[in-house]
Design a protein around this motif. Structure first.
Motif, short mmCIF file in Angstrom:
data_model
loop_
_atom_site.label_atom_id
_atom_site.label_comp_id
_atom_site.label_asym_id
_atom_site.label_seq_id
_atom_site.Cartn_x
_atom_site.Cartn_y
_atom_site.Cartn_z
N GLU A 132 0.85 -1.19 0.00
CA GLU A 132 0.00 0.00 0.00
C GLU A 132 0.89 1.24 0.00
N GLY A 133 0.57 2.19 -0.85
CA GLY A 133 1.33 3.44 -0.88
C GLY A 133 2.61 3.38 -1.68
N HIS A 134 2.69 2.48 -2.66
CA HIS A 134 3.92 2.36 -3.46
C HIS A 134 4.27 3.66 -4.16
N ASP A 135 3.29 4.48 -4.49
CA ASP A 135 3.55 5.74 -5.18
C ASP A 135 4.36 6.71 -4.32
N ASN A 136 4.46 6.46 -3.03
CA ASN A 136 5.26 7.33 -2.16
C ASN A 136 6.76 7.10 -2.32
N ILE A 137 7.13 6.04 -3.01
CA ILE A 137 8.54 5.78 -3.29
C ILE A 137 8.89 6.44 -4.62
N PRO A 138 9.88 7.32 -4.65
CA PRO A 138 10.22 8.03 -5.90
C PRO A 138 10.66 7.06 -6.99
N LYS A 139 10.30 7.37 -8.22
CA LYS A 139 10.67 6.51 -9.34
C LYS A 139 12.15 6.64 -9.69
N ALA A 140 12.76 7.73 -9.27
CA ALA A 140 14.19 7.94 -9.52
C ALA A 140 14.74 8.82 -8.40
N GLY A 141 16.06 8.79 -8.22
CA GLY A 141 16.70 9.63 -7.22
C GLY A 141 16.83 8.95 -5.87
N SER A 142 17.66 9.53 -5.04
CA SER A 142 17.98 8.92 -3.75
C SER A 142 16.94 9.22 -2.69
N ALA A 143 16.83 8.30 -1.74
CA ALA A 143 15.94 8.48 -0.59
C ALA A 143 16.30 7.46 0.47
N LEU A 144 15.97 7.79 1.70
CA LEU A 144 16.15 6.88 2.83
C LEU A 144 14.82 6.23 3.15
N ILE A 145 14.85 4.95 3.44
CA ILE A 145 13.67 4.23 3.87
C ILE A 145 13.87 3.82 5.32
N ALA A 146 12.90 4.17 6.17
CA ALA A 146 12.94 3.79 7.58
C ALA A 146 11.86 2.75 7.81
N SER A 147 12.25 1.55 8.20
CA SER A 147 11.29 0.47 8.39
C SER A 147 11.33 -0.08 9.81
#
Length: 239
Positions: free
Chosen positions: A24-39
């Motif tokens: 759910e909410g896959h669109d919140n992950i950018p299609k390109a570029g860097s990002a941090l994921i906190a799980s």
């Protein structure tokens, strides 16, 4: 190459059969570029189901022991973790935090997605524990957004101490990116880093519906690797 072979051919089909995962909410992950994921971190399979459900490749920081075990088993383990996007870090000594930060920055500078588990270890009882400040410092120093992700059900398919999986339903919930640009230039301030870390844990708590415990999960570990109940450590009602 091996990352995608594991994902789509060798492991993916079996993981889908056992966990019937959905995202759910896959669109919140950018299609390109860097990002941090906190799980949040409930089980070993968190590091398998999250990459399975996200289209882009995800990198993880893993303890160096996974890469230094001797013998045939150790060589296979090193190959497997390297192929699946795990980056070794030494968690001992004063330079451990700096090494993790350097390794993480390398992924982010290359435009990648880096996932960290703020709790630092798996939850011993399914609750959400206090987050360490390493991820907060990395977010402040690099200026990257933090995307909260709640893994739901992985503790039932792979409870701590078990070997054989137990089929269940896995849900991966992705929250909206968190922007900490208001703290620009404040990396290294322990009060700011603590505030950012707490804000991330609050977002994870709301996203996954876990009960929050305001102590580090690692503090509950006994010398034999088992866990002390949080109530025993903090007193009744402290969670």
């Amino acid at each position: 190459m091996w990352y995608f072979i594991f994902k789509y051919i060798l492991m993916g089909p079996a993981l889908r059969l056992m966990g019937r995962p959905r995202i759910e909410g896959h669109d919140n992950i950018p299609k390109a570029g860097s990002a941090l994921i906190a799980s949040n971190h409930l089980a070993v399979v968190d590091s398998f189901y999250l990459p399975l459900m996200v289209r882009r490749r995800i990198f993880f920081l893993a303890k160096s022991e996974y890469f230094t075990t001797p013998g045939l088993k150790g060589r296979f383990q090193k190959w497997f973790f390297s192929s699946s996007g795990q980056i070794p870090i030494d968690r001992s000594g004063a330079s451990a935090a700096a090494g993790a930060l350097t390794a993480g920055k390398r992924v982010l500078d290359g435009g990648g997605l880096l996932c960290l588990y703020p709790e630092g270890t798996r939850s011993p009882d399914g609750r959400l524990y206090k987050g360490k400040t390493g991820l907060a410092r990395m977010a402040l120093e690099t200026g990257n957004p933090v995307i909260p992700v709640a893994m739901i059900g992985t503790d039932r398919i792979n409870p701590p101490g078990t070997v054989l999986p137990r089929p269940t339903r896995i849900t991966v919930k992705v929250g909206e990116p968190m922007d900490f640009s208001r703290y620009e230039g404040m990396a290294g301030n322990r009060f700011i880093e603590r505030a950012v870390a707490d804000e991330i844990q609050y977002a994870l708590m709301r996203l996954g519906g876990q009960q929050y415990v305001d102590v580090y999960a690692a503090k509950l570990k006994n010398d034999d690797g088992s866990y002390t109940k949080a109530e025993d450590l903090m007193g009744d009602g402290a969670a």
